[in-house]
Design a protein around this motif. Structure first.
Motif, PDB file in Angstrom:
ATOM      1  N   LEU A 484     -20.857 -36.977 -19.093  1.00 63.24           N
ATOM      2  CA  LEU A 484     -19.908 -38.298 -18.873  1.00 63.24           C
ATOM      3  C   LEU A 484     -19.119 -38.179 -19.591  1.00 63.24           C
ATOM      4  CD1 LEU A 484     -18.443 -39.146 -15.694  1.00 63.24           C
ATOM      5  CD2 LEU A 484     -19.425 -41.261 -16.392  1.00 63.24           C
ATOM      6  N   LYS A 485     -18.947 -39.069 -20.487  1.00 63.06           N
ATOM      7  CA  LYS A 485     -18.358 -39.112 -21.102  1.00 63.06           C
ATOM      8  C   LYS A 485     -17.637 -38.176 -22.011  1.00 63.06           C
ATOM      9  CE  LYS A 485     -20.706 -43.993 -22.470  1.00 63.06           C
ATOM     10  NZ  LYS A 485     -21.640 -44.571 -24.035  1.00 63.06           N
ATOM     11  N   TYR A 509      -6.927 -42.272 -15.718  1.00 58.83           N
ATOM     12  CA  TYR A 509      -7.487 -41.261 -14.358  1.00 58.83           C
ATOM     13  C   TYR A 509      -7.065 -40.352 -14.316  1.00 58.83           C
ATOM     14  CZ  TYR A 509      -9.087 -45.635 -12.217  1.00 58.83           C
ATOM     15  OH  TYR A 509     -10.267 -47.334 -11.846  1.00 58.83           O
ATOM     16  N   TRP A 510      -5.699 -40.391 -14.450  1.00 52.98           N
ATOM     17  CA  TRP A 510      -4.755 -38.647 -14.488  1.00 52.98           C
ATOM     18  C   TRP A 510      -4.093 -38.190 -15.502  1.00 52.98           C
ATOM     19  CZ3 TRP A 510      -3.563 -42.642  -9.388  1.00 52.98           C
ATOM     20  CH2 TRP A 510      -4.595 -42.450  -8.675  1.00 52.98           C
ATOM     21  N   ASN A 516      -8.427 -34.920 -23.697  1.00 50.61           N
ATOM     22  CA  ASN A 516      -9.659 -34.599 -24.179  1.00 50.61           C
ATOM     23  C   ASN A 516     -10.364 -36.095 -25.045  1.00 50.61           C
ATOM     24  OD1 ASN A 516     -10.095 -31.984 -23.665  1.00 50.61           O
ATOM     25  ND2 ASN A 516      -7.434 -31.731 -25.035  1.00 50.61           N
ATOM     26  N   GLU A 517      -9.988 -37.128 -24.283  1.00 53.98           N
ATOM     27  CA  GLU A 517     -10.509 -38.935 -24.954  1.00 53.98           C
ATOM     28  C   GLU A 517     -11.882 -38.749 -24.593  1.00 53.98           C
ATOM     29  OE1 GLU A 517     -10.465 -41.478 -27.567  1.00 53.98           O
ATOM     30  OE2 GLU A 517      -8.768 -41.019 -27.181  1.00 53.98           O
ATOM     31  N   PRO A 518     -12.788 -38.876 -25.386  1.00 51.70           N
ATOM     32  CA  PRO A 518     -13.834 -39.462 -25.316  1.00 51.70           C
ATOM     33  C   PRO A 518     -14.230 -40.332 -24.136  1.00 51.70           C
ATOM     34  CG  PRO A 518     -14.246 -38.581 -27.053  1.00 51.70           C
ATOM     35  CD  PRO A 518     -12.706 -38.755 -26.731  1.00 51.70           C
ATOM     36  N   GLY A 519     -15.353 -41.085 -23.073  1.00 52.05           N
ATOM     37  CA  GLY A 519     -15.079 -41.961 -22.442  1.00 52.05           C
ATOM     38  C   GLY A 519     -14.511 -42.156 -21.772  1.00 52.05           C
ATOM     39  N   GLY A 520     -12.739 -41.321 -21.656  1.00 50.83           N
ATOM     40  CA  GLY A 520     -11.922 -41.527 -20.398  1.00 50.83           C
ATOM     41  C   GLY A 520     -12.497 -41.382 -19.134  1.00 50.83           C
ATOM     42  N   ARG A 521     -11.161 -41.707 -17.839  1.00 52.21           N
ATOM     43  CA  ARG A 521     -11.778 -41.320 -16.660  1.00 52.21           C
ATOM     44  C   ARG A 521     -11.189 -40.408 -15.983  1.00 52.21           C
ATOM     45  NH1 ARG A 521     -12.116 -47.837 -15.000  1.00 52.21           N
ATOM     46  NH2 ARG A 521     -14.241 -48.035 -15.971  1.00 52.21           N
ATOM     47  N   ASN A 522     -10.498 -39.558 -17.055  1.00 53.62           N
ATOM     48  CA  ASN A 522      -9.564 -38.531 -16.221  1.00 53.62           C
ATOM     49  C   ASN A 522     -10.105 -37.406 -16.291  1.00 53.62           C
ATOM     50  OD1 ASN A 522      -7.906 -35.801 -15.882  1.00 53.62           O
ATOM     51  ND2 ASN A 522      -5.930 -36.745 -16.854  1.00 53.62           N
TER      52      ASN A 522
END
Length: 612
Positions: A484-485, A509-510, A516-522
């Motif tokens: 996921l991360k 989120y969007w 491409n940021e590891p651990g983000g929610r997009n």
């Protein structure tokens, strides 16, 4: 209802301006006034005389940042590394405490008051001299300034990137904290800093590495401390008897359990079995079939276990199968729309969910932010400058999830899906969907809990009718979190929990900066300049009405992009508990309030043999 002035922070071209009182205020709000006067005794939704004691034990049901619901391998929940247990926030205090009967207000906790300077790019927090960490050492402005700068530099990306417009945090003296902003900050950033960010001990993290995982309980200052724990099995939060803030108005009648215990199980089925056997005492039920058919065990029948449905007035959020558009096979929105057409919610709701759910269409479901019908003139004004970057569907009726005939295999919808796939270059060759390169369209549904497989099975059957090779992939919790991360998935189930006043979290989120940021929610890999711009419009809207209009425009763009296969929602909490708990007559309007406001009836617990 009492109404009193507050510091309401308004965004303008120069930065922030304070509305309301010019001097120190006992509270912060994003829009409008505060409900509670400075002299308020306690929140309306608590019992100020609630007794202390007893245990609340449950299976984890919600997490934050890198929190895992099935296991944990670190007690540091504020960095990207590792998987932490839920509710580590219980051990840390914040500058201010949220009021859960107001949409966006917070009142003094560590900080007794706050004031905004004339140009609004500076906040001054006045800290209480009696604030203490659990070891008795003083909690000062130095600790707060240290914490916020540490989180900005080394914290989880979902924290650090949101703090980029915090220019500095400085301890003017032990009881005075000055936070300065760049002038480009979002309206909700001060509230996020004040009511969400933990205050660490600067002395503790001078001796301990913050950016590494650890199984050593950190030094806190909140109402609970970490007691016994066993990775992969349980964690106990123990009430701090001499908690320095226990008698403050923002805490009175709250944090009544002697212990809050989380038990970890391999899946929710095992968790239910443990609850029905009395091994855990409280459960929030998320599975409609279980709620409809399995709460008939002896303890329910004889009244020892109670069921309770509470209204949920918060936005239902966006739950669905999120499609990873970073992957070339999902880059065409026609492919993503075809996947949406193949899921038969009406059949699923009737046959698997006992009709307990409603279909989700919006990213702002159960909220005034949900777009309806055709765009208004005000929405069009926001959308027109980006017409070239948007689907024509944005400018028509708000895109809604397809409604099937309930047969399980709606031929009309499947035919439409087949046409879209062919238009996108995926044609049927030898019984399989292939592109011009001869590659087969394959989809892996990634998960760490088998609970969704009964829903994914019929869905995947429809996908196979379209020539798509689809299967579920179940992995352990650690592998799931790692994938996921790093966005290593095709499709996965997730739920975005939207706030009552959408703000800075929407970037993660969007926003394209999180692609491409590891651990983000997009999760979907959305990178659209129109969506980026509209996120900022929502965040910076000068009034709530303006924010609603901007959110409608944003919602239209997201829905027209077909980045997900929307699932379902219900505007209620379905709770079950062994009958040893009592709760206030008034529930918090915007929270279920269990950990904060319920308590154990010791006499009833002793009589039932459940005193722990």
């Amino acid at each position: 209802m009492a109404v009193t002035a507050s510091i309401a922070l308004l965004h303008n071209t120069r930065g922030w301006a304070s509305a309301g009182t010019k001097g120190p205020s006992h509270g912060l709000s994003i829009f409008g006034d505060l409900k509670y006067e400075q002299s308020f005794k306690h929140f309306d939704y608590v019992n100020p005389d609630a007794p202390k004691g007893g245990t609340l034990s449950q299976m984890p049901s919600t997490g934050a940042f890198n929190a895992s619901l099935l296991t944990f391998d670190s007690l540091n929940g504020y960095i990207l590394k590792g998987n932490s247990p839920p509710r580590l926030d219980l051990i840390f205090d914040t500058l201010m405490a949220r009021a859960y009967d107001e949409p966006d207000a917070a009142y003094g906790l560590v900080a007794e008051s706050v004031e905004s300077k004339p140009q609004g790019n500076e906040l001054i927090f006045h800290l209480r001299p009696e604030a203490r960490f659990h070891d008795g050492s003083k909690l000062t402005a130095t600790d707060a300034a240290f914490s916020f700068k540490l989180l900005k530099e080394k914290g989880h990306p979902l924290i650090s990137l949101n703090l980029r417009e915090m220019k500095d945090a400085v301890a003017v003296n032990p009881q005075t904290l000055k936070i300065t902003f760049t002038g480009e900050q979002t309206r909700d950033l001060p509230l996020l800093i004040a009511s969400s960010l933990p205050i660490f001990s600067s002395r503790y993290y001078t001796d301990h590495a913050f950016d590494e995982t650890t199984m050593e309980p950190p030094l806190g200052s909140g109402p609970y401390r970490i007691a016994k724990f066993k990775a992969g099995d349980n964690i106990n939060y123990e009430r701090v008897e001499d908690y320095w803030a226990r008698d403050l108005n923002v805490n009175r009648g709250q944090w009544n359990f002697e212990r809050i215990r989380f038990e970890f199980y391999r899946d929710r089925t095992a968790g239910f079995e443990a609850f029905s056997a009395g091994q855990t005492l409280f459960r929030e039920e998320f599975t409609s079939k279980v709620w409809a058919t399995q709460y008939d065990f002896p303890a329910v029948k004889d009244g020892r276990v109670k069921q309770l449905v509470l209204p949920d007035h918060t936005p239902s959020g966006a739950q669905g199968w999120f499609i990873n558009a970073r992957r070339e096979k999902f880059s065409d929105p026609r492919v993503r729309e075809a996947l949406t057409l193949a899921f038969d919610f009406e059949w699923t709701n009737k046959n698997l969910f006992y009709g307990l759910y409603k279909r989700t269409s919006s990213f702002f479901e159960n909220s005034p932010m949900r777009a309806e019908g055709l765009p208004s003139a005000a929405e069009l004004k926001l959308l027109e400058p980006f017409r070239k970057d948007l689907s024509p569907a944005v400018f028509g009726l708000a895109v809604a999830a397809p409604a099937s005939d309930g047969s399980g295999q709606d031929r009309k919808l499947l035919r439409r899906a087949a046409v879209l796939l062919a238009e996108a270059g995926w044609t049927v060759q030898d019984g399989a969907r292939r592109n011009a390169k001869g590659e087969t369209l394959k989809i892996e549904f990634l998960g760490d809990d088998p609970i969704f497989q009964r829903v994914e099975g019929p869905y995947q059957k429809n996908l196979k009718l379209l020539g798509i090779e689809a299967q579920s992939r179940l992995v352990d919790s650690a592998q799931f979190q790692d994938r996921l991360k790093n966005y290593d998935f095709d499709v996965m189930v997730q739920r975005y929990s939207m706030s009552l006043t959408p703000g800075i979290e929407m970037r993660s989120y969007w926003g394209s900066e999180f692609v491409n940021e590891p651990g983000g929610r997009n999760l979907c890999g959305i990178a659209n300049p129109a969506i980026d711009a509209l996120i900022e419009k929502v965040i910076a809207a000068p009034t709530r009405d303006d924010q609603i209009i901007s959110a409608h425009a944003l919602d239209r763009c997201l829905r027209a992009g077909h980045y997900w296969v929307p699932q379902w929602h219900k505007a209620s909490y379905t709770l079950a508990y062994w009958d040893i708990f009592d709760r206030p007559k008034i529930a918090p309007f915007y929270d279920r309030g269990v950990e904060q406001t319920w308590w154990v009836n010791r006499e009833r617990a002793k009589k039932k043999g459940l005193e722990r």
